[in-house]
Write a protein that holds these residues in place. Structure first.
Motif, mmCIF file in Angstrom:
data_model
loop_
_atom_site.group_PDB
_atom_site.id
_atom_site.type_symbol
_atom_site.label_atom_id
_atom_site.label_comp_id
_atom_site.label_asym_id
_atom_site.label_seq_id
_atom_site.Cartn_x
_atom_site.Cartn_y
_atom_site.Cartn_z
ATOM 1 N N VAL A 162 0.826 -1.200 0.000
ATOM 2 C CA VAL A 162 0.000 0.000 0.000
ATOM 3 C C VAL A 162 0.865 1.257 0.000
ATOM 4 O O VAL A 162 0.544 2.253 -0.662
ATOM 5 N N LEU A 163 2.014 1.216 0.703
ATOM 6 C CA LEU A 163 2.927 2.364 0.692
ATOM 7 C C LEU A 163 3.570 2.548 -0.680
ATOM 8 O O LEU A 163 3.714 3.674 -1.163
ATOM 9 N N ALA A 164 3.950 1.446 -1.307
ATOM 10 C CA ALA A 164 4.578 1.525 -2.625
ATOM 11 C C ALA A 164 3.618 2.074 -3.661
ATOM 12 O O ALA A 164 3.985 2.924 -4.479
ATOM 13 N N LEU A 165 2.389 1.609 -3.644
ATOM 14 C CA LEU A 165 1.403 2.082 -4.621
ATOM 15 C C LEU A 165 1.075 3.555 -4.406
ATOM 16 O O LEU A 165 0.905 4.304 -5.375
ATOM 17 N N TYR A 166 0.987 3.970 -3.148
ATOM 18 C CA TYR A 166 0.583 5.349 -2.864
ATOM 19 C C TYR A 166 1.716 6.349 -3.042
ATOM 20 O O TYR A 166 1.565 7.368 -3.717
ATOM 21 N N TYR A 167 2.886 6.050 -2.452
ATOM 22 C CA TYR A 167 3.976 7.027 -2.462
ATOM 23 C C TYR A 167 4.911 6.886 -3.650
ATOM 24 O O TYR A 167 5.390 7.886 -4.188
ATOM 25 N N VAL A 168 5.203 5.656 -4.058
ATOM 26 C CA VAL A 168 6.148 5.457 -5.162
ATOM 27 C C VAL A 168 5.454 5.588 -6.508
ATOM 28 O O VAL A 168 5.911 6.298 -7.396
ATOM 29 N N GLN A 169 4.315 4.905 -6.666
ATOM 30 C CA GLN A 169 3.616 4.937 -7.945
ATOM 31 C C GLN A 169 2.569 6.038 -8.021
ATOM 32 O O GLN A 169 1.928 6.224 -9.046
ATOM 33 N N LYS A 170 2.385 6.772 -6.918
ATOM 34 C CA LYS A 170 1.495 7.940 -6.888
ATOM 35 C C LYS A 170 0.059 7.577 -7.252
ATOM 36 O O LYS A 170 -0.638 8.339 -7.919
ATOM 37 N N ARG A 171 -0.396 6.428 -6.789
ATOM 38 C CA ARG A 171 -1.768 6.006 -7.052
ATOM 39 C C ARG A 171 -2.718 6.642 -6.046
ATOM 40 O O ARG A 171 -2.355 6.883 -4.892
ATOM 41 N N THR A 172 -3.957 6.916 -6.477
ATOM 42 C CA THR A 172 -4.968 7.413 -5.560
ATOM 43 C C THR A 172 -5.539 6.244 -4.763
ATOM 44 O O THR A 172 -5.352 5.075 -5.118
ATOM 45 N N THR A 173 -6.269 6.558 -3.702
ATOM 46 C CA THR A 173 -6.880 5.495 -2.912
ATOM 47 C C THR A 173 -7.901 4.717 -3.740
ATOM 48 O O THR A 173 -8.069 3.508 -3.553
ATOM 49 N N LYS A 174 -8.563 5.387 -4.658
ATOM 50 C CA LYS A 174 -9.524 4.690 -5.528
ATOM 51 C C LYS A 174 -8.809 3.687 -6.423
ATOM 52 O O LYS A 174 -9.281 2.554 -6.612
#
Length: 209
Positions: A162-174
């Protein structure tokens, strides 16, 4: 130290609610390539691969912590995407679909492991911006990045993803919710817990220096 600017990063409740209320209509840049690939155009699928391969490998590396295994899983994920292209709903973002395939393959591999290896994880350049910096600033940045990587490596797979997707890949919560197959509210809660764990790891590490 302000690793990843965790306190300032988008993640507040108001910001998350705003994203959840945003209009779902998005452009579909992948649709033409998907349709062409389904008709047997190899160059169209190559274009799709180029658009997602870095994201796929990045997520696999974060979860598996092994370059060799990440490369192998990335190839398998892209192969499965090709083999199942006829089942893909092109109203859904192509990259999120492939990342979901990648994640499932990684989890399958982790379940088969007798133990999780952590020593093979190499620092990734996208964690902290490179930019123009002096030698001293560069050394500090490298030390901070390594500290962050060391702390990340101690977290669970669920927290790392969840950290990688949010901070590294800049994904939204959706988007993360679509990849992981759960509700956006669940992602917000997981992200909060993971951030707190990472913050505590970083604080403890600084205190022991």
């Amino acid at each position: 130290m302000n690793a990843l600017a965790l306190d300032d990063a988008p993640g507040t409740l108001a910001h998350a609610i705003g994203m959840l209320m945003a209009d779902d209509a998005v452009p579909l840049p992948w649709k033409a390539d998907v349709q062409a690939a389904r008709r047997g155009d190899p160059s169209a699928f190559e274009s799709l691969v180029r658009s997602v391969q870095r994201q796929v490998y990045g997520l696999a590396l974060r979860l598996l912590q092994s370059e060799a295994e990440a490369a192998e899983v990335s190839q398998e994920a892209l192969l499965r995407a090709y083999q199942n292209l006829h089942r893909y709903d092109d109203a859904r973002p192509f990259d999120l679909w492939v990342l979901a395939i990648t994640r499932n393959l990684c989890l399958d591999l982790l379940r088969r492991r007798t133990k999780v290896r952590t020593e093979e994880l190499e620092p990734m350049k996208e964690v902290l911006p490179s930019g123009e910096a002096s030698q001293e600033e560069g050394a500090i940045a490298r030390e901070e990045r390594q500290s962050l990587e060391d702390a990340m490596a101690t977290l669970s797979v669920d927290d790392r993803e969840v950290l990688a997707l949010y901070y590294v890949q800049k994904r939204t919560t959706k988007e993360i919710a679509q990849i992981l197959g759960c509700a956006p509210g669940t992602i917000m809660a997981r992200l909060f817990r993971a951030r707190e764990k990472l913050r505590k790891k970083m604080t403890t590490e600084e205190a022991t220096r």
